[in-house]
Scaffold this motif. Sequence first.
Motif, mmCIF file in Angstrom:
data_model
loop_
_atom_site.group_PDB
_atom_site.id
_atom_site.type_symbol
_atom_site.label_atom_id
_atom_site.label_comp_id
_atom_site.label_asym_id
_atom_site.label_seq_id
_atom_site.Cartn_x
_atom_site.Cartn_y
_atom_site.Cartn_z
ATOM 1 N N LEU A 186 2.384 -1.967 -7.589
ATOM 2 C CA LEU A 186 1.012 -2.438 -7.414
ATOM 3 C C LEU A 186 0.909 -3.939 -7.686
ATOM 4 O O LEU A 186 0.170 -4.656 -7.001
ATOM 5 C CB LEU A 186 0.064 -1.644 -8.313
ATOM 6 N N ARG A 192 2.398 -5.755 -4.725
ATOM 7 C CA ARG A 192 1.494 -5.694 -3.577
ATOM 8 C C ARG A 192 0.437 -6.781 -3.688
ATOM 9 O O ARG A 192 0.135 -7.477 -2.724
ATOM 10 C CB ARG A 192 0.829 -4.312 -3.495
ATOM 11 N N LYS A 193 -0.108 -6.937 -4.891
ATOM 12 C CA LYS A 193 -1.145 -7.957 -5.096
ATOM 13 C C LYS A 193 -0.563 -9.349 -4.858
ATOM 14 O O LYS A 193 -1.163 -10.179 -4.182
ATOM 15 C CB LYS A 193 -1.692 -7.833 -6.517
ATOM 16 N N PHE A 195 -0.024 -9.925 -1.168
ATOM 17 C CA PHE A 195 -1.316 -10.120 -0.492
ATOM 18 C C PHE A 195 -1.809 -11.542 -0.722
ATOM 19 O O PHE A 195 -2.237 -12.236 0.206
ATOM 20 C CB PHE A 195 -2.337 -9.099 -1.006
ATOM 21 N N LEU A 196 -1.706 -11.991 -1.978
ATOM 22 C CA LEU A 196 -2.139 -13.356 -2.290
ATOM 23 C C LEU A 196 -1.259 -14.382 -1.575
ATOM 24 O O LEU A 196 -1.707 -15.468 -1.247
ATOM 25 C CB LEU A 196 -2.123 -13.594 -3.801
ATOM 26 N N LEU A 208 -3.298 -6.782 4.425
ATOM 27 C CA LEU A 208 -3.283 -5.442 3.822
ATOM 28 C C LEU A 208 -2.714 -4.393 4.779
ATOM 29 O O LEU A 208 -2.053 -3.458 4.365
ATOM 30 C CB LEU A 208 -4.691 -5.033 3.380
ATOM 31 N N TYR A 243 -11.314 -11.908 0.058
ATOM 32 C CA TYR A 243 -10.764 -11.115 -1.047
ATOM 33 C C TYR A 243 -9.595 -11.854 -1.706
ATOM 34 O O TYR A 243 -9.415 -11.830 -2.917
ATOM 35 C CB TYR A 243 -10.322 -9.760 -0.493
ATOM 36 N N LEU A 276 -9.399 -12.732 -5.619
ATOM 37 C CA LEU A 276 -8.293 -12.261 -6.472
ATOM 38 C C LEU A 276 -7.520 -13.410 -7.101
ATOM 39 O O LEU A 276 -6.940 -13.276 -8.168
ATOM 40 C CB LEU A 276 -7.314 -11.426 -5.646
ATOM 41 N N SER A 279 -10.881 -12.765 -11.434
ATOM 42 C CA SER A 279 -9.906 -11.760 -10.972
ATOM 43 C C SER A 279 -9.755 -10.600 -11.954
ATOM 44 O O SER A 279 -9.408 -9.490 -11.550
ATOM 45 C CB SER A 279 -8.553 -12.407 -10.694
ATOM 46 N N GLU A 321 -8.751 -6.133 -11.717
ATOM 47 C CA GLU A 321 -7.376 -5.821 -12.101
ATOM 48 C C GLU A 321 -6.976 -4.366 -11.862
ATOM 49 O O GLU A 321 -5.926 -4.095 -11.313
ATOM 50 C CB GLU A 321 -7.160 -6.154 -13.579
ATOM 51 N N ASP A 339 -8.008 -0.137 -6.908
ATOM 52 C CA ASP A 339 -7.142 0.093 -5.767
ATOM 53 C C ASP A 339 -7.477 -0.962 -4.712
ATOM 54 O O ASP A 339 -8.622 -1.092 -4.289
ATOM 55 C CB ASP A 339 -7.414 1.496 -5.227
ATOM 56 N N MET A 340 -6.463 -1.704 -4.269
ATOM 57 C CA MET A 340 -6.737 -2.822 -3.370
ATOM 58 C C MET A 340 -7.349 -2.412 -2.039
ATOM 59 O O MET A 340 -8.214 -3.103 -1.517
ATOM 60 C CB MET A 340 -5.453 -3.617 -3.123
ATOM 61 N N GLU A 341 -6.895 -1.291 -1.493
ATOM 62 C CA GLU A 341 -7.431 -0.870 -0.196
ATOM 63 C C GLU A 341 -8.922 -0.550 -0.308
ATOM 64 O O GLU A 341 -9.726 -0.957 0.516
ATOM 65 C CB GLU A 341 -6.717 0.397 0.314
#
Lengths: 332, 126
Positions: free
Chosen positions: A295, A298-299, A302-303, A308, B27, B31, B37, B41, B44-46
Motif C-alpha cells: 500500500l 502504491r501511494k 501514484f505520487l 490509478l 488527488y 496526497l 495528507s 493515510e 483505500d486509494m481507489e
Amino acid sequence: MAKVKHESDWYPLESGESVLDALLRQGVSIPNACRAGACQSCLMRAVAGTVPEAAQVGLKDTLRAQGYFLACACRPPEGTLLEVTGAEALRIPARIQALSWLSTSVLRVRLVTDSPLAYHAGQYLSLVREDGLTRSYSLASLPHEDALELHVRLLPGGAMSGWLAHDARPGDRLQVQGPAGSCFYVPGRPEQPLLLAGTGTGLAPLYGIVRDALAAGHAGPIWLFHGARTPEGLYLTSELRALAEQHPQFRYRPGVLEGGTRDVAEGALDALIRAECPKPLGWRAWLCGDGPLVLSLRKKLFLAGLSLKDLHTDAFLPSVPQGQRTSDAGAR
Amino acid sequence: MSVTAEKSVYEQLGGEPAMAAAVEVFYRKVLADDHISHFFEDVDMERQAAKQKAFLTMVTGGPVHYSGKDMRAGHAPLVKRGLNDSHFDAVAGHLKATLEELGVAAPLVAKVLTIAESARADVLGR
C-alpha cells in the motif's frame, strides 16, 4: 434478529455480525482465510433470502447471478432469513504432483487438477484440505502449463504450510477453489514500461505475470524488483537471471535490507525502485506481497505519476484478523 | 419561446472525462501536501479517488447529489481529528491549481471555487 439456515439448522446472528462469524461462533465449520472479502475462501450460495450487495463485491457476474456471496462480508439487516449452502460445487479436486524447496522457507507446491482451471497468471486460489482447512495462495504458473504452481512460505506453527512442508506427499488429494484477484497482465500497449515489485512470496504472482507478458510479446522494458530481509529470503534467482539473459527487455533486481552483495542490492525496496526507475510516468505496475509495504509503494508510485488505473496490487492479508490470530498468521 | 439553460460548469469543462482527468492531478496534489495528507493515510486509494471525483463533480455542478448532511457526516471524524479552516484552504488551493493546470479559464475556476466555498460550513461541521 437475522437468522441463517445452514444444512438443517437455523443459526441466529447478533446485530451487525457477519454470516461467517455467526456460523463459526456456533460451531459450524466454514472454510475461510482472510475474513476481509479478498480471498473468497468463504464463498457460499444463498438458496433463499437476499444478501446485501456488499457481500457480492468482487465476484464474477455469473457467480452473483447464482446467488453466491462472501460469508465474511455478509451482514444481513435485522429480520433477514437466509438459507445457505457451501460452495462445494465450485471446487475442483486436485492432487499434489510435486513438493520441493525453493529456499529454506519457501516450498514449491505443484498441483494437478482433475478438470482444467481457467485462470490468468497472477491470480490466486484457495487450497482446501480434506478436513476443510483453507488458505489462499497466488499462482506462479501459466495457464497452459501442465500443473498449478504455488509458492508457500513456511510459517512457524502454520497449519497449512506446516502440513504441506512436513506431512503432505505427492499423490495426496485436496481441492482448489477459484481463481480470484485482478492482478494480472492484459495484452496491449506492448511498448509501455512495466514495473513489478514484491516481497517474499509476493514473487509468485509476479513470476507468472512476467512470463505471461514476455509470452504475449511485450517489447517495452519490464522491471522486476524482489525484496527480502536477508539473501535467504530471495529465491528463483538463477531462473530469473537466466530469463533476463534470454530477454534483453527484462531486468531483474533483487534487493535485501541487510547482507547485500555484488549481485544483490542493499536497502529499502522503494529506494531501490526510485534509484533504478526515477521517472515511472505512464508506466504500468504490479505490486504484491506484504500488505503495508504494497500500500505504501502504491501511494509512492501514484505520487510519482502512475495512473490509478495502471496500478495493480495484491496485498497479502493475514489468514485470521489481528486479535483473533492463533498460530497461522499470513496465509501467503 | 426558447429557453436556453446555462450549461453547468461541469458541462462546460467537458463532463465525466474531464473529471476523470482532473481527479488524479487533484488527488496527487492533496496526497503530496504534508499539511493535509495525514487525513488520508489509512484510506483505500481507489475509494478515496472515487470520492474525490464525486467532490469535483459536485463543485462543478455535475450530476451528483452530495447533500450537506453527507458532507457533515462524512467529515465529522476528520473534524474530531482537528480538521480546520487551514486544511480547507489547502484543499481549495489544490483545486484551483488543478483546474489552472488543466487550462480551465479563470472565470470558470472562480465559479468552481465559489461553489466549493459554500461547502465550508458543512465540511467543518459548523
